[in-house]
Each structure stands twice: as structure tokens, then as C-alpha cells.
Design a protein around this motif. Structure first.
Motif, PDB file in Angstrom:
ATOM      1  N   PRO A 297     -11.115  24.137  13.372  1.00 50.54           N
ATOM      2  CA  PRO A 297     -11.632  24.941  14.484  1.00 50.54           C
ATOM      3  C   PRO A 297     -11.402  24.267  15.828  1.00 50.54           C
ATOM      4  O   PRO A 297     -11.277  23.043  15.909  1.00 50.54           O
ATOM      5  CB  PRO A 297     -13.122  25.052  14.172  1.00 50.54           C
ATOM      6  CG  PRO A 297     -13.428  23.845  13.356  1.00 50.54           C
ATOM      7  CD  PRO A 297     -12.198  23.613  12.531  1.00 50.54           C
ATOM      8  N   HIS A 298     -11.322  25.072  16.866  1.00 49.10           N
ATOM      9  CA  HIS A 298     -11.243  24.533  18.216  1.00 49.10           C
ATOM     10  C   HIS A 298     -12.616  24.030  18.650  1.00 49.10           C
ATOM     11  O   HIS A 298     -13.642  24.336  18.045  1.00 49.10           O
ATOM     12  CB  HIS A 298     -10.730  25.602  19.185  1.00 49.10           C
ATOM     13  CG  HIS A 298      -9.334  26.059  18.888  1.00 49.10           C
ATOM     14  ND1 HIS A 298      -8.245  25.240  19.075  1.00 49.10           N
ATOM     15  CD2 HIS A 298      -8.862  27.232  18.386  1.00 49.10           C
ATOM     16  CE1 HIS A 298      -7.147  25.894  18.726  1.00 49.10           C
ATOM     17  NE2 HIS A 298      -7.488  27.101  18.291  1.00 49.10           N
ATOM     18  N   GLN A 299     -12.612  23.273  19.742  1.00 55.08           N
ATOM     19  CA  GLN A 299     -13.843  22.600  20.161  1.00 55.08           C
ATOM     20  C   GLN A 299     -14.943  23.595  20.533  1.00 55.08           C
ATOM     21  O   GLN A 299     -16.115  23.322  20.358  1.00 55.08           O
ATOM     22  CB  GLN A 299     -13.543  21.670  21.346  1.00 55.08           C
ATOM     23  CG  GLN A 299     -14.700  20.738  21.685  1.00 55.08           C
ATOM     24  CD  GLN A 299     -14.256  19.622  22.593  1.00 55.08           C
ATOM     25  OE1 GLN A 299     -13.132  19.589  23.047  1.00 55.08           O
ATOM     26  NE2 GLN A 299     -15.153  18.674  22.850  1.00 55.08           N
TER      27      GLN A 299
ATOM     28  N   HIS B  74     -17.032  15.937  13.527  1.00 54.32           N
ATOM     29  CA  HIS B  74     -16.800  15.640  12.119  1.00 54.32           C
ATOM     30  C   HIS B  74     -15.314  15.762  11.786  1.00 54.32           C
ATOM     31  O   HIS B  74     -14.764  14.954  11.021  1.00 54.32           O
ATOM     32  CB  HIS B  74     -17.613  16.585  11.227  1.00 54.32           C
ATOM     33  CG  HIS B  74     -19.089  16.346  11.295  1.00 54.32           C
ATOM     34  ND1 HIS B  74     -20.017  17.346  11.442  1.00 54.32           N
ATOM     35  CD2 HIS B  74     -19.813  15.194  11.263  1.00 54.32           C
ATOM     36  CE1 HIS B  74     -21.239  16.851  11.479  1.00 54.32           C
ATOM     37  NE2 HIS B  74     -21.142  15.531  11.379  1.00 54.32           N
ATOM     38  N   PHE B  75     -14.652  16.748  12.386  1.00 56.85           N
ATOM     39  CA  PHE B  75     -13.219  16.919  12.144  1.00 56.85           C
ATOM     40  C   PHE B  75     -12.413  15.819  12.820  1.00 56.85           C
ATOM     41  O   PHE B  75     -11.331  15.462  12.355  1.00 56.85           O
ATOM     42  CB  PHE B  75     -12.766  18.298  12.656  1.00 56.85           C
ATOM     43  CG  PHE B  75     -13.353  19.453  11.887  1.00 56.85           C
ATOM     44  CD1 PHE B  75     -12.708  19.946  10.771  1.00 56.85           C
ATOM     45  CD2 PHE B  75     -14.556  20.031  12.267  1.00 56.85           C
ATOM     46  CE1 PHE B  75     -13.243  21.008  10.054  1.00 56.85           C
ATOM     47  CE2 PHE B  75     -15.097  21.090  11.563  1.00 56.85           C
ATOM     48  CZ  PHE B  75     -14.443  21.582  10.440  1.00 56.85           C
TER      49      PHE B  75
ATOM     50  N   ILE C 157     -10.670  16.638   6.575  1.00 57.11           N
ATOM     51  CA  ILE C 157     -11.471  17.854   6.423  1.00 57.11           C
ATOM     52  C   ILE C 157     -10.624  19.066   6.815  1.00 57.11           C
ATOM     53  O   ILE C 157      -9.913  19.049   7.816  1.00 57.11           O
ATOM     54  CB  ILE C 157     -12.729  17.793   7.296  1.00 57.11           C
ATOM     55  CG1 ILE C 157     -13.662  16.692   6.816  1.00 57.11           C
ATOM     56  CG2 ILE C 157     -13.454  19.135   7.270  1.00 57.11           C
ATOM     57  CD1 ILE C 157     -14.890  16.537   7.681  1.00 57.11           C
ATOM     58  N   ILE C 158     -10.725  20.130   6.030  1.00 57.20           N
ATOM     59  CA  ILE C 158     -10.091  21.408   6.349  1.00 57.20           C
ATOM     60  C   ILE C 158     -11.153  22.495   6.251  1.00 57.20           C
ATOM     61  O   ILE C 158     -12.009  22.477   5.360  1.00 57.20           O
ATOM     62  CB  ILE C 158      -8.899  21.685   5.413  1.00 57.20           C
ATOM     63  CG1 ILE C 158      -8.126  22.915   5.871  1.00 57.20           C
ATOM     64  CG2 ILE C 158      -9.320  21.796   3.976  1.00 57.20           C
ATOM     65  CD1 ILE C 158      -6.810  23.100   5.143  1.00 57.20           C
TER      66      ILE C 158
ATOM     67  N   TYR D 269     -13.447  21.705   2.955  1.00 56.22           N
ATOM     68  CA  TYR D 269     -12.811  21.111   1.792  1.00 56.22           C
ATOM     69  C   TYR D 269     -12.100  19.825   2.216  1.00 56.22           C
ATOM     70  O   TYR D 269     -11.855  19.601   3.396  1.00 56.22           O
ATOM     71  CB  TYR D 269     -11.768  22.053   1.183  1.00 56.22           C
ATOM     72  CG  TYR D 269     -12.304  23.313   0.554  1.00 56.22           C
ATOM     73  CD1 TYR D 269     -12.579  24.441   1.334  1.00 56.22           C
ATOM     74  CD2 TYR D 269     -12.500  23.397  -0.820  1.00 56.22           C
ATOM     75  CE1 TYR D 269     -13.044  25.614   0.759  1.00 56.22           C
ATOM     76  CE2 TYR D 269     -12.956  24.564  -1.406  1.00 56.22           C
ATOM     77  CZ  TYR D 269     -13.235  25.668  -0.612  1.00 56.22           C
ATOM     78  OH  TYR D 269     -13.686  26.821  -1.179  1.00 56.22           O
ATOM     79  N   CYS D 270     -11.749  19.028   1.238  1.00 55.35           N
ATOM     80  CA  CYS D 270     -10.835  17.906   1.449  1.00 55.35           C
ATOM     81  C   CYS D 270      -9.435  18.408   1.152  1.00 55.35           C
ATOM     82  O   CYS D 270      -9.135  18.789   0.020  1.00 55.35           O
ATOM     83  CB  CYS D 270     -11.183  16.731   0.538  1.00 55.35           C
ATOM     84  SG  CYS D 270      -9.952  15.400   0.588  1.00 55.35           S
ATOM     85  N   LYS D 271      -8.571  18.418   2.156  1.00 55.40           N
ATOM     86  CA  LYS D 271      -7.243  19.012   1.969  1.00 55.40           C
ATOM     87  C   LYS D 271      -6.409  18.222   0.955  1.00 55.40           C
ATOM     88  O   LYS D 271      -5.606  18.815   0.231  1.00 55.40           O
ATOM     89  CB  LYS D 271      -6.518  19.106   3.301  1.00 55.40           C
ATOM     90  CG  LYS D 271      -6.164  17.792   3.956  1.00 55.40           C
ATOM     91  CD  LYS D 271      -5.423  18.003   5.258  1.00 55.40           C
ATOM     92  CE  LYS D 271      -5.077  16.674   5.931  1.00 55.40           C
ATOM     93  NZ  LYS D 271      -4.388  16.863   7.218  1.00 55.40           N
TER      94      LYS D 271
END
Length: 771
Positions: free
Chosen positions: A73-75, A99-100, A106-107, A116-118
Motif C-alpha cells: 500500500p501507499h503511505q 511495518h512494510f 510483507i505483501i 502474507y510473507c511473499k
């Protein structure tokens, strides 16, 4: 690496297989888009939740797309939250954008409103990479989305625990291998069809390993490489081999062959003369590659290079010009070397030097020249140099200066003769260490040792004074007269008192882990202790005088003072009623006054303003600041923060956010009594969590890396002294720097396989060492 001839049949097979693979994967992607047309994923095939829901087959093209273009996601995008019952109230915990940023694996799935974990989702669940398959316990983040955000980070946080699992790390390795083969599919085919080449590469690397390992060991142990002869076939013994010095490098390789290193023996026997990789040129290349391994796990002070300033800057001088080294020239040299080593000058926050005029003069100094290129750097005082200069003031007192000179001569007297030194060891049990002019910790310990063993030294001198050797006996007799004089005994006891107080400070200033605040506190405490001795000078000196009287009684001498004269001007001539009164007024008090005055001049006036501002964030200080004072401190911190970022962020909202963060940090420091003590840099940064206090953490990082002394850098001269001996004086600067770095940073682990990889990639080699 040698160039391989192309195989037309193999190329045709590759093209055909790649075309069929692309056609199949394009069809799968079309199916994915078809399946997702009505889903909330907005027709995007990179929503991992949709792909798992529709049980899509993860083809290579989909894996590549998810790894290189993950849905993040964007900020400013709205992020989901989870609700939890806490003490009867419903509390919302949000997924945050940072977090990202912190966890790049992270995805996000808008369809599942979770993460999820990509890596694990793509590889840990895939059967064709069974070696990386996770166990059945790995549910959330792998099989299912993580939708509970109450505890993501911290010791038991879901993201932290997942990041430390074995299958997660293995999945990351699988993704790297996948992307490498995806970008170069020919590697996969070559590896399958050309097993002979892989076997040959493995054999070639095993040949080179003992050579690299020998260079690493010799560099770390500071063992010279070359000898009188350093060429030719290593296994063919030259004529007059017993008297020919081929150097330590070739000698150690011979020893390895004799000890049963068959790989090395086979390499030296069967390789051509141009592919043995033991020449001086290859040695220099491997030494240069070894320099590139640096440790980033802790705050360090690392030596980079030795620089011949004349060679770097004065090569274009006319023959008749006088080569002069100025402060500006030194500054330009530092900037040039930093750029050559790829160091970003924007990250430089401190420039630490001594206080000589070349470095800090207002007109043309090195620091001003460096600061033109380092926008965020502040001048930092080398506190070790300052302390040395403070203690050097003691040499201005005639009796103290004479005391140091006498001790130096006595130490040299014993060191210059094995016979004298033998007598000293019999009486003392050990040798005397010299009064080092640069390492003041050794100077402290040497003088205190001399003071504690004064009687044993006198006994050794008395024994030598009876010898038939005129030189030894006459000198020892003179030394006995000096050591048994009241002037010397008083001086050595006063110096011992001062050095006892400053020893701890001098030793602490040599530590790499010492931070600016701790150093300042140690300096202030030391100065206060000396000031206390000055305030009670009569009591302190009376205690010292009692010790002097005991020594005089044991030596059977009567304490006396020099003859006083009305017209005498060459030494202190203050009228005194007693011998004790004379030495207190003429030696003890003047020495204390000189040291205290120099402490104030060298430390207080050279304190860097940024140190004072940033140190207000330390738990011990900020917890004692009241509300009104906090407003002023926050304003200073904000100004410093804006200057360091070098951007126009001085807006009302940003300043209020910064102010609130500082207040929250103060509240934490007030509520936790366990952090009011001294913390080292790493503990402090862990306490000030970067996610919760990003701005405070940034400023504390700056404070942590501000230099305290240049002691670590100057220790490199000890290595230079061992390297640049007269037998190795013609060593090139590149080789000298390489060997110095290996020796100085001998605590850094170096993997020979990684060195071989770098060696093979640097240019084409006679032997294939990598794919």
C-alpha cells in the motif's frame, strides 16, 4: 573466466523450451486474470489472497511478478485494523505503513485484508522446492493471511518470530536462486548438460583455497611475504636452496605440500606457469579483495588507509619548489581519499583531530576544508590528546620535569645492558617499562610501578655501583644520589597522586565503545577530584608528607629544601618556614593549579555544541528536565534535527509531532527507573525503538557515532611500524595498506570462498572458478 564456444543444437533447444514455457505461463496469467475478474482485487493478479483463494498454479512468470512487484500500500492508503477486548474495552490495532518499510518481505492482500510473507507463500508451500517446505504449524503469513495486528513486533511479535524461522530463511534463499536462474535460464540448462564443467570449477576452486587461506593467515599475523627470490616453479628446488630465501609465502606453501595438501600439490604440478596464482601480482589482487569485508553489526572505529600526502598532492611541483603541507592541503587529501573509497560525505557527522594549528587554525585549517564537503559534520575534540596536553603541564614545574628526566634515564640505563637488567630482575622480579610519550596509559602505569618499587630499584643500583665497570658503577652512583634526594621523592609522590586520579580517565578514553556523554562525565569527575585535592591541599599534602618521612627514615636521609636566596629567579623561591611548607607551596599547589586551569581551557572551550544539544535526550538527563525547560530543549533539538536533514521541514505540524515524540520519550524515561543509569550506545538505541520514536532514535544515532578520540586510528601506526621495517621498505603503498588492514582488522571473519568469487569476477582468469 574463459569464453565458452556456443553449441547450435543447445541454443536451438534453449529457444524452443523458453518459447514453450513463456506460452504456457502467459496462458496461466490469462486464466488468473479471468478468474479474478469479479473479485475485489481490482483485476490485479498480484493479490496473493486472490491467487490462493482460486488455487492458482504459481508458474515462474507469476512468481517473478510477485517477487519483483509485490502489492504494497501507499503511505496514505487506508489500512485494516483488528479489534481486541482489553480490560472490558474494545481496542483497535492498526496495520501501519512502517511495518512494510521494516519488513520488506510483507505483501498485502486487499481481498483478504491481511498480510502474507511473499517468500514463504511462493516457495515454502511449493512441492517442487521440497527442501524449503515449511511444517504444518506455519499457518498465518504462509497458508493464511495474518489479520490480527495486536502484536506484530517486539520479542514475541508475529513478524519477528516468523522472520527468525528456518523455513523463512530457506525460502529467501530459494527466491534468490529462482531470480538468478530466471534472468539467466541458460545456467540451469548448462548445469544439467555440462556436469564436467561444474566438476572442473569445483576442482579449480579447491586448488585456490590453500593459497587464499595462506594469504589471509599471513596478513592477519603480520608475517612478511616476499624474500630474496619470489618466482619460478615452487616445487622445483633451486640451486643452493639451503641458502636461498624465497620468502615466507612460498615457504608456507611448501610446508603445506609436505604436510599432505594434495590439492595444492596437484595445482602447482599441473598448472601452467601463468596460472599458478602465487605471483606477487596475484598476491596484491587477493590482498585488495580481502579489504572489502567490513563488519556492520556494531559501532566501530575502523582504520581505512595510510596516505602519502606528498605523493598524492605534490607530484606536479616544479623541481625547485619546496613541498609544503598545509591544513587546506590535508583537508583536500582527506576528502579525496573518502571519495575514492566510496564513502558518502553526507553521512559524516564528526571530524575528530588534535588541537594543533594545522588542524584547527581559523585562517587555513584542515577541518574547515573538510567541512566544505561535509554539510552535517561538526568538529570534535580528541579528548585523549587534550588530556595528554593537560598532564604535560606538569613538566613546566622544574622539579617535576627533572623527576621525569631522571626516571627516563634510569629505565634506559637498565634497558641498555642485559647484565644490568639481570640484576634488576633479581631484585624486582620484572623489567621496567618505558615512559611512552604518546601512549599515556603506559606512561601512567610505568610511573606508578616505579613509585611502588622504588626501594627495589635502589637496591639494584647499589649492587651495580660496586662493579669494576667504571661506566655502570659511576652512573648508578649518580642515580642513587638523585633517587635519595628530597626533591625527587616529593616529586614522584605528587606525580603518583595525580596519575592515580587520571589513570581511569586515560584508560577509558582508549575504548571504541565510549560515547560522548560518558566521556564528558568522566572528564568532569576527574577535574572535580583534582579540584577537591586543591581545596584541601594542606590536608592532602600532609598525608603525602608523612609517606615521604617514612621513606626518608628507611633510606636514612634527612628531608631538606634547596637553599633560598633573595635574588634567585631560576626556580620557585617562596619563603617557607618548614620543608613541608616549601614543597607544598612551590611544587604541589602550582602543579594542581596548572592542571585545573588547563582542564578548563582545553575541554570546556572545545565542547561541540551539537554534543550538548543531543545529550539532553539521554534518559538520565531528560528525566530531570521540568516542563518549562523541556520547551527550550525541544526547540534546540528541532533546530539541530532540521539542520542535519538539510531540508525545509520547519512546518507547524512536523514540529508539533516532533515535540510530542520528545514528550513521550521523556515520559518513558521517567516511568522506567532501570534506565536512569549509564547505557552504552547499542542498549540506548534498542531502548529508543525506531518505530515508536523515529526522530529521537535518529538524533541518538548521531550522538552515538560522534567521535570521542582518535586513539583507534593512531593505533594503526603500531602496525605501520611493524610492517614498514627496513627489510620491507620498498613495499608499494597498495600492498602496505592491504596488509595493514588485514592486521588491524584481524577480528573480522573472512570466507575464502567469497574471496575466490570476487577474484574470479574481477577479470577473465586462466581457470574457470565460477559459472
Amino acid at each position: 573466466m574463459s569464453k565458452r564456444k556456443s553449441n547450435p543444437i543447445l541454443e536451438m533447444f534453449n529457444k524452443k523450451q523458453k518459447k514453450e514455457q513463456n506460452d504456457e505461463e502467459k496462458l496461466n496469467v490469462s486464466n488468473v486474470l479471468q478468474l479474478n475478474s469479479d473479485s475485489p482485487a481490482n483485476n490485479e493478479c498480484n493479490d496473493i489472497g486472490v491467487l490462493l483463494e482460486t488455487k492458482t498454479i504459481f508458474t515462474d512468470i507469476i512468481r517473478k511478478h510477485l517477487l519483483t512487484n509485490p502489492l504494497i500500500p501507499h503511505q496514505n492508503d487506508p489500512l485494516p485494523y483488528s479489534e481486541h477486548l482489553k480490560k472490558g474495552n474494545i481496542v483497535k490495532y492498526y496495520l501501519r505503513f512502517y511495518h512494510f518499510q521494516r519488513f520488506s518481505w510483507i505483501i498485502y492482500s486487499p481481498f483478504k485484508k491481511g498480510i502474507y510473507c511473499k517468500f514463504c507463500t511462493i516457495f515454502a508451500l511449493n512441492k517442487h522446492v521440497g527442501a524449503y517446505k515449511c511444517n504444518s504449524e506455519a499457518g498465518y503469513l504462509v497458508k493464511y493471511p495474518l489479520i490480527s495486528f495486536s502484536k506484530l513486533i517486539g520479542k514475541d511479535g508475529a513478524l519477528i518470530k516468523h522472520e527468525n524461522t528456518i523455513y523463512h530463511k530457506n525460502a529467501i534463499e530459494a527466491s534468490k536462486d529462482f531470480l538468478k536462474i530466471y534472468d539467466r535460464p541458460e545456467l540451469k540448462i548448462i548445469n544439467r548438460l555440462d556436469d564436467h564443467r561444474l566438476k572442473q570449477i569445483k576442482e579449480n576452486r579447491s586448488r585456490l583455497l590453500p593459497i587464499v587461506d595462506t594469504i589471509i593467515t599471513m596478513g592477519k599475523q603480520n608475517i612478511p611475504f616476499r624474500g630474496h627470490r619470489d618466482d619460478g616453479n615452487l616445487l622445483d628446488e633451486p640451486e643452493n636452496f639451503s641458502i636461498t630465501n624465497e620468502g615466507n609465502f612460498r615457504a608456507i606453501l611448501r610446508m603445506r605440500v609436505r604436510a599432505g595438501d594434495d590439492e595444492l600439490k596437484n595445482h602447482l604440478q599441473n598448472s601452467s606457469q601463468t596460472a599458478t596464482y602465487i605471483s606477487k601480482t596475484i598476491q596484491n589482487e587477493l590482498i585488495d579483495i580481502l579489504l572489502r569485508y567490513l563488519n556492520k553489526d556494531s559501532i566501530r572505529e575502523d582504520f581505512i588507509t595510510f596516505v602519502d600526502v606528498h605523493k598524492v598532492n605534490l607530484e606536479n611541483l616544479e623541481n625547485d619548489d619546496e613541498p609544503k603541507i598545509t591544513g587546506a592541503l590535508l583537508g583536500k587529501t582527506v576528502v579525496k581519499i573518502m571519495n575514492q573509497n566510496g564513502l558518502n560525505l553526507d553521512y559524516c557527522v564528526g571530524i575528530c583531530t588534535d588541537t594543533c594549528s594545522v588542524m584547527v587554525s581559523e585562517q587555513s585549517d584542515a577541518i574547515s576544508e573538510i567541512k566544505k564537503h561535509t554539510k552535517n559534520a561538526a568538529r570534535a575534540l580528541c579528548r585523549s590528546h587534550a588530556l595528554n596536553l593537560v598532564l604535560s603541564k606538569s613538566a613546566n614545574i622544574p622539579s617535576i620535569r627533572n623527576c621525569f628526566g631522571t626516571i627516563k634515564e634510569i629505565i634506559a640505563f637498565f634497558h641498555s645492558s642485559a647484565k644490568r637488567n639481570f640484576v634488576l630482575k633479581q631484585k624486582l622480579g620484572s623489567e621496567l617499562s618505558g615512559l611512552c610519550d604518546t601512549r599515556w596509559v603506559e606512561r601512567h602505569e610505568s610511573l606508578m610501578f616505579f613509585n611502588d618499587n622504588l626501594f627495589q630499584i635502589l637496591q639494584a643500583l647499589e649492587s651495580i655501583s660496586t662493579w669494576d665497570d667504571v661506566t655502570s658503577s659511576s652512573k648508578s652512583y649518580c642515580f642513587i644520589r638523585c633517587l635519595t634526594s628530597t626533591d625527587f621523592i616529593v616529586s614522584v609522590k605528587i606525580i603518583n597522586l595525580i596519575f592515580t586520579i587520571t589513570h581511569s580517565l586515560s584508560k577509558s578514553l582508549q575504548k571504541q565503545s565510549l560515547n560522548v556523554n560518558t566521556a564528558t562525565e568522566l572528564i568532569n569527575n576527574t577535574r572535580q577530584m583534582i579540584q577537591n585535592e586543591r581545596c584541601q591541599a594542606n590536608i592532602t599534602f600532609n598525608r603525602i608528607w608523612k609517606t615521604i618521612l617514612d621513606i626518608s627514615e628507611k633510606l636514612n636521609i634527612v628531608p631538606s629544601m634547596p637553599r633560598l636566596s633573595v635574588k634567585q629567579t631560576c626556580r620557585s623561591n617562596i619563603p617557607s618556614d618548614t620543608v613541608e611548607d616549601y614543597y607544598r607551596k612551590n611544587t604541589f599547589i602550582p602543579l594542581l593549579d596548572a592542571i585545573i586551569s588547563d582542564f578548563d581551557q582545553r575541554f570546556d572551550k572545545n565542547t561541540v555544541p551539537i554534543e550538548i544539544v543531543l545529550s539532553s535526550l539521554l534518559p538520565k538527563k531528560i528525566s530531570q528536565i521540568d516542563t518549562e525547560e523541556l520547551q527550550r530543549v525541544t526547540s534546540h533539538l528541532w533546530e539541530t534535527y532540521s539542520e542535519l536533514l538539510n531540508t525545509n521541514i520547519n512546518t507547524y505540524n512536523n514540529k508539533n509531532i516532533f515535540k510530542s515524540e520528545v514528550e513521550i520519550w521523556k515520559a518513558k524515561c521517567n516511568s522506567n527507573n532501570t534506565i536512569h543509569g549509564e547505557l552504552d550506545n547499542i542498549e540506548l538505541l534498542k531502548l529508543c525503538d525506531e518505530d515508536i520514536y523515529p526522530n529521537c532514535n535518529f538524533l541518538l544515532k548521531i550522538l552515538a557515532v560522534l567521535p570521542v578520540t582518535v586513539s583507534s586510528a593512531e593505533r594503526s601506526f603500531s602496525t605501520l611500524k611493524r610492517l614498514k621495517v627496513w627489510l620491507r621498505n620498498r613495499m608499494s603503498e597498495e600492498r602496505l595498506v592491504g596488509l595493514a588492514l588485514l592486521n588491524v582488522h584481524n577480528d573480522i571473519e573472512i570466507t575464502p570462498d567469497e574471496v575466490i568469487d570476487q577474484f574470479a569476477k574481477s577479470k577473465n582468469r586462466k581457470l574457470d572458478l565460477i559459472l
